[in-house]
Scaffold this motif. Structure first.
Motif, PDB file in Angstrom:
ATOM      1  N   LYS A  81      37.224  54.229  40.815  1.00  0.00           N
ATOM      2  CA  LYS A  81      36.840  53.038  40.076  1.00  0.00           C
ATOM      3  C   LYS A  81      36.465  51.896  41.014  1.00  0.00           C
ATOM      4  N   ILE A  82      35.786  50.925  40.438  1.00  0.00           N
ATOM      5  CA  ILE A  82      35.374  49.717  41.147  1.00  0.00           C
ATOM      6  C   ILE A  82      36.052  48.524  40.479  1.00  0.00           C
ATOM      7  N   LYS A  83      36.574  47.629  41.292  1.00  0.00           N
ATOM      8  CA  LYS A  83      37.149  46.390  40.780  1.00  0.00           C
ATOM      9  C   LYS A  83      36.441  45.217  41.439  1.00  0.00           C
ATOM     10  N   GLN A  84      35.782  44.414  40.616  1.00  0.00           N
ATOM     11  CA  GLN A  84      35.019  43.271  41.124  1.00  0.00           C
ATOM     12  C   GLN A  84      35.807  41.984  40.931  1.00  0.00           C
ATOM     13  N   GLY A  85      35.932  41.219  41.987  1.00  0.00           N
ATOM     14  CA  GLY A  85      36.601  39.934  41.916  1.00  0.00           C
ATOM     15  C   GLY A  85      35.666  38.811  42.281  1.00  0.00           C
ATOM     16  N   GLU A  86      36.158  37.595  42.186  1.00  0.00           N
ATOM     17  CA  GLU A  86      35.313  36.440  42.483  1.00  0.00           C
ATOM     18  C   GLU A  86      34.912  36.391  43.949  1.00  0.00           C
ATOM     19  N   ASN A  87      35.817  36.818  44.842  1.00  0.00           N
ATOM     20  CA  ASN A  87      35.572  36.693  46.281  1.00  0.00           C
ATOM     21  C   ASN A  87      35.462  38.021  47.012  1.00  0.00           C
ATOM     22  N   ALA A  88      35.671  39.133  46.319  1.00  0.00           N
ATOM     23  CA  ALA A  88      35.641  40.442  46.973  1.00  0.00           C
ATOM     24  C   ALA A  88      35.432  41.533  45.927  1.00  0.00           C
ATOM     25  N   VAL A  89      35.107  42.728  46.412  1.00  0.00           N
ATOM     26  CA  VAL A  89      34.965  43.902  45.553  1.00  0.00           C
ATOM     27  C   VAL A  89      35.761  45.048  46.177  1.00  0.00           C
ATOM     28  N   ALA A  90      36.456  45.808  45.335  1.00  0.00           N
ATOM     29  CA  ALA A  90      37.277  46.912  45.828  1.00  0.00           C
ATOM     30  C   ALA A  90      36.826  48.221  45.194  1.00  0.00           C
ATOM     31  N   VAL A  91      36.903  49.294  45.976  1.00  0.00           N
ATOM     32  CA  VAL A  91      36.595  50.635  45.492  1.00  0.00           C
ATOM     33  C   VAL A  91      37.825  51.503  45.712  1.00  0.00           C
ATOM     34  N   ALA A  92      38.214  52.224  44.688  1.00  0.00           N
ATOM     35  CA  ALA A  92      39.356  53.138  44.794  1.00  0.00           C
ATOM     36  C   ALA A  92      38.866  54.562  44.602  1.00  0.00           C
ATOM     37  N   TRP A  93      39.502  55.481  45.286  1.00  0.00           N
ATOM     38  CA  TRP A  93      39.175  56.882  45.115  1.00  0.00           C
ATOM     39  C   TRP A  93      40.457  57.671  44.890  1.00  0.00           C
ATOM     40  N   ARG A  94      40.305  58.887  44.462  1.00  0.00           N
ATOM     41  CA  ARG A  94      41.462  59.711  44.131  1.00  0.00           C
ATOM     42  C   ARG A  94      42.278  59.965  45.403  1.00  0.00           C
ATOM     43  N   ASP A  95      43.533  60.285  45.236  1.00  0.00           N
ATOM     44  CA  ASP A  95      44.496  60.386  46.338  1.00  0.00           C
ATOM     45  C   ASP A  95      44.921  59.003  46.820  1.00  0.00           C
ATOM     46  N   ALA A  96      44.781  57.999  45.937  1.00  0.00           N
ATOM     47  CA  ALA A  96      45.332  56.660  46.167  1.00  0.00           C
ATOM     48  C   ALA A  96      44.685  55.898  47.312  1.00  0.00           C
ATOM     49  N   GLY A  97      43.462  56.256  47.683  1.00  0.00           N
ATOM     50  CA  GLY A  97      42.765  55.501  48.721  1.00  0.00           C
ATOM     51  C   GLY A  97      41.972  54.357  48.124  1.00  0.00           C
ATOM     52  N   SER A  98      41.772  53.294  48.898  1.00  0.00           N
ATOM     53  CA  SER A  98      40.965  52.166  48.422  1.00  0.00           C
ATOM     54  C   SER A  98      40.450  51.373  49.610  1.00  0.00           C
ATOM     55  N   ALA A  99      39.403  50.602  49.376  1.00  0.00           N
ATOM     56  CA  ALA A  99      38.838  49.713  50.385  1.00  0.00           C
ATOM     57  C   ALA A  99      38.334  48.473  49.687  1.00  0.00           C
ATOM     58  N   CYS A 100      38.355  47.367  50.412  1.00  0.00           N
ATOM     59  CA  CYS A 100      37.938  46.085  49.858  1.00  0.00           C
ATOM     60  C   CYS A 100      36.918  45.453  50.804  1.00  0.00           C
TER      61      CYS A 100
END
Length: 406
Positions: A139-158
């Protein structure tokens, strides 16, 4: 949302995504590239993967600035000096020759797997780039100052910006519910490597048949890569033929321009469609390449359009940061969209129009094609304009594509 881990997240490590990552990294950006498959391993010189791209001069300059082109050239690419196009339904023809424009070549035929393998090797050497493969996006999570991407196996990047370079079926585009307009051309493209009686003469040959265009693209070993676009029923019939019968059909359909086809490698068929995304950007997100637009392969412009997108978006981000602006703000990303959308839509419309015109079987359509091709061939200013656009050396281009490598 947490503090950004990276400046830019790029989903997709194909030619377009990898090239953009390298350009940004060389400008000091920190980049993470997320790829669903393994990276392409090193290819042996001359190894053929079945598909090729016609790289225009603008894209060649881009790859030269990334120091990809010298090694690519050393491993056997095929610059072509001429392009010869003729119509099966009339006497219409047009020919382009690099000598008419004071150039050494019009473009270069490059094996896709070789180009991608060199880009992937470079990705792994860049300290500013993190590459993760076999990623199942979540999934993708968009915020006011950043965007985050999560992938399966609990990984994520911002990051500050997310770039979707993940092809025609873009997960990024779907996840952000970005609207896309698609249309089937009702055709499939058959690709194969063939050898012919006559030398290809460093010429790209293309014959427009009523069922679709047939191209013979020159390879460095003297063979040609064919791209035969035809109606799907016909494609199924051609794919079912044995090599001998297929060779006979191919030779006749090319009007024996290169003599008889002597042999053929494995054939593959790909359905052809068009796609257009009305808006390339979303909150802290942007689409490039086939994620934003898919065009008919009859002019070989798909990868060139994608690389121009990558260079344009990178230039916008680099200039925004130099002015101490937020690289992910909508105003910044909209500059990229306004820059590229018009040219991409024009190319999509032009290629769809050509496909329709050359597929028409009526006498008036054939006469129109004959008059049009022969007229353009005799009008040097118009012919030069079309050639310069196809070669990627005119128009509103990114800086990296407008000057030769030093």
């Amino acid at each position: 949302m947490p503090v950004e881990d990276y400046d830019v997240i790029i989903v997709g490590a194909g030619v377009v995504g990898a090239a953009m990552a390298l350009l940004l990294a060389e400008s000091g950006f920190t980049v993470i590239v997320l790829e669903r498959d393994e990276l392409v391993s090193k290819c042996e010189p001359g190894e053929y993967g079945g598909r090729v791209s016609a790289i225009n001069l603008g894209a060649e300059r881009f790859l030269s600035k990334l120091n990809i082109w010298p090694e690519l050239s050393a491993q056997g690419v095929s610059p072509y000096e001429r392009m010869y196009v003729w119509d099966a339904g009339s006497s219409g023809r047009i020919e382009f020759d690099c000598a008419d424009y004071g150039l050494t070549h019009l473009g270069t035929i490059v094996e896709n797997n070789l180009l991608i393998s060199l880009l992937h090797q470079r990705l792994l050497l860049e300290s500013n780039i993190t590459v993760l493969t076999n990623i199942q996006m979540h999934k993708i999570k968009q915020g006011e100052n950043a965007v985050a991407v999560a992938w399966r196996d609990a990984g994520s990047a911002c990051a500050k910006v997310l770039v979707g370079a993940d092809g025609a079926g873009s997960w990024v585009r779907k996840s952000l519910a970005m609207r896309v307009k698609t249309a089937s051309y009702g055709q499939s493209g058959i690709v194969a490597q063939v050898s012919t009686e006559r030398d290809h003469e460093k010429t790209a040959w293309q014959r427009f048949l009523s069922t679709g265009p047939l191209a013979f693209l020159p390879l460095s070993n003297g063979d040609c890569s064919i791209v035969w676009s035809c109606e799907q029923d016909m494609a199924g019939e051609l794919m079912a033929l044995g090599d001998t019968d297929f060779i006979q059909r191919l030779s006749a359909s090319s009007e024996f321009k290169l003599g008889k086809v002597i042999s053929t490698g494995p054939r593959k068929a790909y359905p052809l469609c068009s796609a257009y995304v009305p808006h390339y950007v979303h909150q802290r997100s942007a689409l490039i390449g086939d994620a934003a637009h898919v065009v008919h392969p009859l002019a070989g412009q798909g990868v060139n359009l994608g690389l121009t997108d990558a260079a344009a978006l990178a230039e916008v981000l680099i200039k925004a940061r130099a002015k101490k602006r937020d690289i992910g703000q909508q105003l910044t990303l909209r500059r990229y969209e306004r820059w590229r959308k018009g040219d991409n839509l024009l190319m999509l419309s032009a290629l769809t129009g050509l496909k329709t015109l050359f597929g028409a079987k009526s006498y008036p359509a054939a006469k129109l094609r004959e008059i049009g091709l022969n007229a353009v061939d005799g009008l040097d200013p118009l012919k030069s304009f079309l050639a310069n656009k196809a070669m990627g050396i005119s128009g509103d281009l990114p800086e990296i594509m407008t000057t030769n490598s030093g």
